[in-house]
Design an enzyme around this catalytic site. Structure first.
Site, PDB file in Angstrom:
ATOM      1  N   GLY A  28       0.859  -1.328   0.292  1.00  0.00           N
ATOM      2  CA  GLY A  28       0.086  -0.126  -0.067  1.00  0.00           C
ATOM      3  C   GLY A  28       0.410   1.429   0.401  1.00  0.00           C
ATOM      4  O   GLY A  28       0.249   2.168  -0.781  1.00  0.00           O
ATOM      5  N   ILE A  29       2.004   1.328   0.599  1.00  0.00           N
ATOM      6  CA  ILE A  29       2.408   2.635   0.857  1.00  0.00           C
ATOM      7  C   ILE A  29       3.966   2.768  -0.296  1.00  0.00           C
ATOM      8  O   ILE A  29       3.794   3.855  -0.891  1.00  0.00           O
ATOM      9  CB  ILE A  29       3.787   2.631   2.156  1.00  0.00           C
ATOM     10  CG1 ILE A  29       2.607   2.712   2.893  1.00  0.00           C
ATOM     11  CG2 ILE A  29       4.801   3.647   1.830  1.00  0.00           C
ATOM     12  CD1 ILE A  29       3.605   1.908   4.426  1.00  0.00           C
ATOM     13  N   THR A  73      11.528   4.256   5.394  1.00  0.00           N
ATOM     14  CA  THR A  73      10.663   4.621   5.973  1.00  0.00           C
ATOM     15  C   THR A  73       9.556   3.077   6.660  1.00  0.00           C
ATOM     16  O   THR A  73       8.464   3.490   7.269  1.00  0.00           O
ATOM     17  CB  THR A  73       8.961   5.267   5.307  1.00  0.00           C
ATOM     18  OG1 THR A  73       8.198   4.639   4.437  1.00  0.00           O
ATOM     19  CG2 THR A  73      10.243   7.216   5.108  1.00  0.00           C
ATOM     20  N   ALA A  74      10.550   2.157   6.127  1.00  0.00           N
ATOM     21  CA  ALA A  74       9.937   0.816   6.380  1.00  0.00           C
ATOM     22  C   ALA A  74      10.503   0.299   8.309  1.00  0.00           C
ATOM     23  O   ALA A  74       9.749   0.648   8.641  1.00  0.00           O
ATOM     24  CB  ALA A  74      10.211   0.164   5.147  1.00  0.00           C
ATOM     25  N   ARG A  75      11.746   0.372   7.814  1.00  0.00           N
ATOM     26  CA  ARG A  75      12.032  -0.550   9.333  1.00  0.00           C
ATOM     27  C   ARG A  75      13.401  -0.711   9.937  1.00  0.00           C
ATOM     28  O   ARG A  75      13.924  -1.513   7.992  1.00  0.00           O
ATOM     29  CB  ARG A  75      11.977  -1.572   9.689  1.00  0.00           C
ATOM     30  CG  ARG A  75      10.080  -1.979  10.246  1.00  0.00           C
ATOM     31  CD  ARG A  75       9.960  -1.086  11.432  1.00  0.00           C
ATOM     32  NE  ARG A  75       8.602  -1.379  12.345  1.00  0.00           N
ATOM     33  CZ  ARG A  75       7.652  -0.740  11.390  1.00  0.00           C
ATOM     34  NH1 ARG A  75       7.932   0.879  11.196  1.00  0.00           N
ATOM     35  NH2 ARG A  75       6.436  -0.533  12.678  1.00  0.00           N
ATOM     36  N   ASP A 119      13.516   7.320   7.472  1.00  0.00           N
ATOM     37  CA  ASP A 119      13.027   7.848   9.308  1.00  0.00           C
ATOM     38  C   ASP A 119      12.480   6.928  10.251  1.00  0.00           C
ATOM     39  O   ASP A 119      11.773   6.767  11.057  1.00  0.00           O
ATOM     40  CB  ASP A 119      11.020   8.380   8.263  1.00  0.00           C
ATOM     41  CG  ASP A 119      10.003   8.065   9.398  1.00  0.00           C
ATOM     42  OD1 ASP A 119      10.378   8.913  10.176  1.00  0.00           O
ATOM     43  OD2 ASP A 119       9.739   7.062   9.151  1.00  0.00           O
ATOM     44  N   GLU A 135      16.110   2.079  17.979  1.00  0.00           N
ATOM     45  CA  GLU A 135      15.492   2.801  17.739  1.00  0.00           C
ATOM     46  C   GLU A 135      14.982   3.306  19.164  1.00  0.00           C
ATOM     47  O   GLU A 135      15.157   2.171  19.864  1.00  0.00           O
ATOM     48  CB  GLU A 135      14.317   3.448  17.114  1.00  0.00           C
ATOM     49  CG  GLU A 135      14.115   2.965  15.516  1.00  0.00           C
ATOM     50  CD  GLU A 135      12.988   3.555  15.142  1.00  0.00           C
ATOM     51  OE1 GLU A 135      11.819   3.805  15.507  1.00  0.00           O
ATOM     52  OE2 GLU A 135      12.201   3.091  13.412  1.00  0.00           O
ATOM     53  N   HIS A 187      11.716   8.909  13.619  1.00  0.00           N
ATOM     54  CA  HIS A 187      10.273   8.029  13.041  1.00  0.00           C
ATOM     55  C   HIS A 187       9.016   8.319  12.776  1.00  0.00           C
ATOM     56  O   HIS A 187       7.845   8.586  14.115  1.00  0.00           O
ATOM     57  CB  HIS A 187      10.184   6.744  14.232  1.00  0.00           C
ATOM     58  CG  HIS A 187       9.003   5.265  13.817  1.00  0.00           C
ATOM     59  ND1 HIS A 187       9.551   3.964  14.116  1.00  0.00           N
ATOM     60  CD2 HIS A 187       7.946   5.502  12.891  1.00  0.00           C
ATOM     61  CE1 HIS A 187       8.675   3.278  13.591  1.00  0.00           C
ATOM     62  NE2 HIS A 187       7.727   4.087  12.532  1.00  0.00           N
TER      63      HIS A 187
HETATM   64  O1  LIG Z   1       5.580   2.335  11.660  1.00  0.00           O
HETATM   65  C1  LIG Z   1       4.738   2.670  11.977  1.00  0.00           C
HETATM   66  C2  LIG Z   1       3.493   1.549  11.193  1.00  0.00           C
HETATM   67  O2  LIG Z   1       4.275   0.289  11.432  1.00  0.00           O
HETATM   68  O3  LIG Z   1       2.764   2.140  11.725  1.00  0.00           O
END
Ligand SMILES: O=CC(=O)O
Length: 329
Positions: free
Chosen positions: A163-164, A241-243, A267, A272, A290
């Site tokens: 989706g992202i 922006t994932a992990r 991000d 973290e 994040h």
């Molecule tokens: O990092 C944010 C999520 O997984 O929703």
């Protein structure tokens, strides 16, 4: 019937309270993992059918790993995770215990893809060194940083076209980027909507910008490491922006220091809230702590979605949506 809340409800107070007519809403007293394990074993949480948990509740319980999943009250059959990424939960341990897990896909797509685009623009244009120099009274910096690059005409390789990834594709097309992607499965032409499917190695070798949009699990941990950096174009830009752990952070620091990777926008991080000092020290690293889903609208939508899963359990005995690993069960 009991619902166990791990973490806080920040926005969807009415929806949460409305569950009171269906079940007792309970919160554990525990402030850290050892206390939570003790509380579970004490029988005080017995009778709870479903857990609603937030990303930050990991600070109290620790990961939902095999050890924790196995001490949860027998009565727990569902975990509603407020987040799209559910790497904090060992879903296979849940499967073995007969517990099903939901997450919040869709709700996160827009805001995460927005941060993704921000990082692509910021890293391509190499804004970070000058933003820091300006605050130190040095205008663009002495010497000024190298010129940035326009997104127009650049090849954006999206690794993970969920989706992202697909939302990002649309946004990047508005900046006239050419989109290629790699995914475990090739998408239908309707979903791919013109993005070209390429092999993993081809994506690495031909992208000007690589965006990491894949979930973190045992197959994707350190998916991008020394060998992969070597296959990329010299001067590549990478955003994540994932992990954090889908990329080997110490290998990334080396690839940046050698100049092979020109700049990155991050991000998310491997440990973290700790950030590798090599990333902090490098001006060509644009860092956001994040904040992919850190908006009023998205946080509220994520809470509503998680609560609607709890409600569905209470009213109909099943989740509204389950994580892919539990789809077949
Ligand atoms: O990092 C944010 C999520 O997984 O929703």
């Amino acid at each position: 019937m009991k619902v166990l809340l791990l973490g806080e409800i920040e926005h969807a107070h009415e929806s949460w309270s409305s569950l009171q007519t269906l079940a007792e809403l309970a919160s554990p007293r525990a402030r850290h993992r050892a206390e939570f394990v003790k509380e579970c074993k004490s029988g005080q949480l017995d009778g709870a059918l479903v857990i609603y948990r937030t990303f930050d509740s990991v600070d109290i319980t620790g990961r939902f790993d095999e050890e924790l999943v196995n001490v949860l009250p027998e009565s727990i059959k569902f975990v509603c995770h407020n987040g799209a990424g559910y790497d904090q939960i060992d879903v296979h341990a849940c499967t073995r215990r007969g517990i099903k897990v939901s997450n919040t896909p869709h709700a996160v797509n827009n805001s995460t893809a927005d941060v993704n685009m921000f990082l692509i623009l910021g890293a391509l244009r190499r804004f970070n060194p000058s933003i820091s120099a300006l605050r130190q009274g040095n205008w663009r910096g002495h010497p000024p940083p190298p010129l940035g690059h326009d997104p127009e005409g650049k090849v954006l390789g999206i690794l993970g076209m969920g989706g992202i990834g697909r939302n990002l594709k649309k946004k990047a097309e508005a900046f006239s980027m050419k989109i290629i992607y790699h995914n475990r499965k090739k998408l239908s032409s309707e979903l791919a909507a013109g993005a070209e499917y390429v092999s993993f190695d081809e994506l690495l070798a031909t992208s000007d910008v690589i965006s990491l949009n894949l979930p973190l699990n045992n197959d994707t941990r350190h998916k991008i490491s020394t060998r992969e950096f070597e296959k990329m174009k010299k001067g590549v830009v990478i955003v994540n922006t994932a992990r954090g752990a889908v990329m080997d952070e110490s290998a990334l620091v080396k690839a940046l220091d050698s100049g092979h990777v020109a700049s990155v926008g991050l991000d998310v991080y491997e440990n973290e809230p700790q950030i590798d000092p090599g990333l902090l020290a490098n001006p060509h690293v644009l860092l956001v702590p994040h904040m992919g889903t850190y908006t009023v609208e998205t946080q509220a939508a994520m809470e509503e979605m998680s609560i609607s899963n709890v409600r569905c359990v209470l009213e109909r005995g099943h989740l509204r949506n389950v994580v892919p690993e539990h789809c077949e069960l």
